[in-house]
Motif scaffolding. Sequence first.
Motif, short mmCIF file in Angstrom:
data_model
loop_
_atom_site.label_atom_id
_atom_site.label_comp_id
_atom_site.label_asym_id
_atom_site.label_seq_id
_atom_site.Cartn_x
_atom_site.Cartn_y
_atom_site.Cartn_z
N LEU A 111 0.84 -1.21 0.00
CA LEU A 111 0.00 0.00 0.00
C LEU A 111 0.87 1.26 0.00
O LEU A 111 0.59 2.24 -0.69
N GLU A 112 1.94 1.21 0.77
CA GLU A 112 2.88 2.34 0.79
C GLU A 112 3.55 2.53 -0.58
O GLU A 112 3.77 3.66 -1.03
N LEU A 113 3.83 1.41 -1.23
CA LEU A 113 4.48 1.49 -2.55
C LEU A 113 3.55 2.16 -3.56
O LEU A 113 3.99 2.97 -4.39
N ILE A 114 2.27 1.82 -3.49
CA ILE A 114 1.29 2.47 -4.37
C ILE A 114 1.35 3.99 -4.18
O ILE A 114 1.43 4.75 -5.16
N GLU A 115 1.35 4.42 -2.93
CA GLU A 115 1.38 5.87 -2.68
C GLU A 115 2.70 6.50 -3.14
O GLU A 115 2.70 7.60 -3.70
N ALA A 116 3.79 5.78 -2.91
CA ALA A 116 5.10 6.32 -3.30
C ALA A 116 5.23 6.42 -4.81
O ALA A 116 6.00 7.25 -5.33
N ARG A 117 4.46 5.58 -5.52
CA ARG A 117 4.50 5.66 -6.99
C ARG A 117 3.45 6.63 -7.53
O ARG A 117 3.59 7.15 -8.63
N ARG A 118 2.39 6.87 -6.76
CA ARG A 118 1.37 7.81 -7.21
C ARG A 118 1.92 9.24 -7.18
O ARG A 118 1.62 10.04 -8.06
N ASN A 119 2.72 9.55 -6.18
CA ASN A 119 3.38 10.85 -6.08
C ASN A 119 4.85 10.60 -5.81
O ASN A 119 5.21 10.18 -4.71
N ARG A 120 5.68 10.81 -6.82
CA ARG A 120 7.09 10.49 -6.69
C ARG A 120 7.82 11.59 -5.92
O ARG A 120 7.88 12.74 -6.38
N MET A 121 8.33 11.23 -4.76
CA MET A 121 9.07 12.17 -3.92
C MET A 121 10.57 12.02 -4.22
O MET A 121 10.99 11.13 -4.92
N GLY A 122 11.35 12.91 -3.65
CA GLY A 122 12.79 12.86 -3.83
C GLY A 122 13.25 14.07 -4.62
O GLY A 122 12.47 14.71 -5.33
N ALA A 123 14.54 14.35 -4.50
CA ALA A 123 15.09 15.58 -5.07
C ALA A 123 15.03 15.60 -6.59
O ALA A 123 15.12 16.66 -7.21
N PHE A 124 14.86 14.44 -7.21
CA PHE A 124 14.86 14.40 -8.66
C PHE A 124 13.57 14.92 -9.28
O PHE A 124 13.57 15.40 -10.41
N PHE A 125 12.47 14.81 -8.52
CA PHE A 125 11.15 15.06 -9.12
C PHE A 125 10.65 16.47 -8.85
O PHE A 125 10.59 16.91 -7.70
N TYR A 126 10.27 17.17 -9.92
CA TYR A 126 9.75 18.54 -9.80
C TYR A 126 8.23 18.57 -9.81
O TYR A 126 7.62 19.53 -9.37
N VAL A 127 7.63 17.53 -10.37
CA VAL A 127 6.17 17.47 -10.49
C VAL A 127 5.68 16.14 -9.94
O VAL A 127 6.24 15.09 -10.25
N GLN A 128 4.65 16.18 -9.10
CA GLN A 128 3.96 14.96 -8.67
C GLN A 128 2.60 14.94 -9.39
O GLN A 128 1.93 15.97 -9.49
#
Lengths: 314, 314
Positions: free
Chosen positions: B271-288
């Motif tokens: 379930l956490e993985l689904i959320e982590a893939r729905r909105n990609r966090m981390g310094a690389f990503f500018y848009v979720q």
Amino acid sequence: MKRFLTGFVTGAAALAMMAPVVAQNADEAAQAEAPKTVDEVMAMAGEADWLAPDPDSTIYMLVPHGLIVIVLSDDLAPGHVEQVRTLVREGYYDGLNFYRVIDGFVAQGGDVSEEKDKGSAAESLPAEFEEPIPDGLAFTPLGNFDGYAPEAGFINGMPAGIDRERGSVWLAHCTGAFAFGRNNERDSASTEFYIALQPQRYLDRNLTVFGRVIWGMDVVQAIKRGRPNNGGVIENEEDWTPIISARLASDVPEAELLDLQMMDTNSDVFLELIEARRNRMGAFFYVQHDYLDLCQLQLPVRLKPVEEEEGESE
Amino acid sequence: MKRFLTGFVTGAAALAMMAPVVAQNADEAAQAEAPKTVDEVMAMAGEADWLAPDPDSTIYMLVPHGLIVIVLSDDLAPGHVEQVRTLVREGYYDGLNFYRVIDGFVAQGGDVSEEKDKGSAAESLPAEFEEPIPDGLAFTPLGNFDGYAPEAGFINGMPAGIDRERGSVWLAHCTGAFAFGRNNERDSASTEFYIALQPQRYLDRNLTVFGRVIWGMDVVQAIKRGRPNNGGVIENEEDWTPIISARLASDVPEAELLDLQMMDTNSDVFLELIEARRNRMGAFFYVQHDYLDLCQLQLPVRLKPVEEEEGESE
């Protein structure tokens, strides 16, 4: 014989043969009411519905197991397009490698060592993740919900997203998308490119897509994956796939050019194709979904049919 | 060095290292508020979150360039699952071929001549395109809109659609989906199988998906495409890719087995993985995007880590 195949590919063709007379031109077709099969629509496409890509916006990339043809955007990301044109014209990619190839994700190529001279190319590029909507931009809407853009559609052969409220537009990470990699800095792209092996829409607006593979995607899929290190680089350099050469089509000897044509995404027949793919008709299909994923509609590309020589038709 | 790669893969890992202490177990994790990166979630997965597939529901298919491992559904399409078990146990596929391989679509294998004896297998199968929802079915919802199903999610490791109003459920045509082909008749599937090379969701509920490739999808992508005839069969038989053997894992000698584990899609960490893939966090990503396409979430699969021998940990 071959019974397991008939429906899969030729079912629609069979229905097309049984179907009423196909309209004679796109205007008549647009008025026709009966939903069409994909084969019926493809049969409607006339010579004017197929466009040859601009040779100055087309890259012929040769690897040992085949040819990959990439078309660059003529509408968006001009900085990236000009950069790759410069790199290709100056032979930058010749002898470099696909060194980061992750199945289901991307095939990345260039110079992992960063030692090769970039010639006249820029050291780094301002990001062109998304851009103001150009005046008069031709945008063919997909016509249903898209999860990664307020509106999805096609810009002159390229799958794209558009946000009319914010006034921005961008090319989408469908299979075959051609883009530059970067580090965590927005404006750090320079020479290293990747080709999407599967749809990666979450990368939309996070990187600059500025072209797409129109020929030889089977060659891209067959690029060796190899065992990656933590960063994804294939550990064993012998497993890298060399780029023999990358040339603009305008610099390729005529005898080596393919006479490729892309379906015009601004044509009426392309609108018909969207509908034929949104609801698949034909004896093979039991369920219509009334939905089309942007990346599901692969742009039709063909080798231009050889014309009969004049005077020999009788 | 390797600057173009760092963000792409290790950006999230870098953030994970800087991030606050990761919760100690899945319950605490579910209560934590800060969005996590994919790497952070993967690091949370404990031994109990990884499941070994049932050896009676796992096919080892060997082709000259590698091994393909397919897991069959334990929940849906029992007729198709039993049929392929019978065919595999009796060696039906040994020596047959991948003969219809269309890039961006499917790799189809079996006996295009239909001349090989089917042994104890059925001549044809009732369609199991979709089925009544089994009592107590574990269904992990994706949690956002899906264009091809009222609700999308996962059934014990398999991407799936469900229609609670109609009371039916089915497996989805994501990349690696394993299914039987048919002709235009609903109930005509029998022996010929295909593996989806890209998402083909429009085929959902039009054919019976009953498994998925969990290992060796790179091998599937490298199967030779060749020049197809009108039905898609590769014209030159020399370009067909032979199936050396197909065996149930329970019939494979232990020394040849891979210790594969699939992430448990019924776990909190998934379930956490689904959320982590729905909105990609981390310094690389500018848009979720706050959206996740069903086929974008490839099931994590790993080789079970080698345990330290007891008594040697100090």
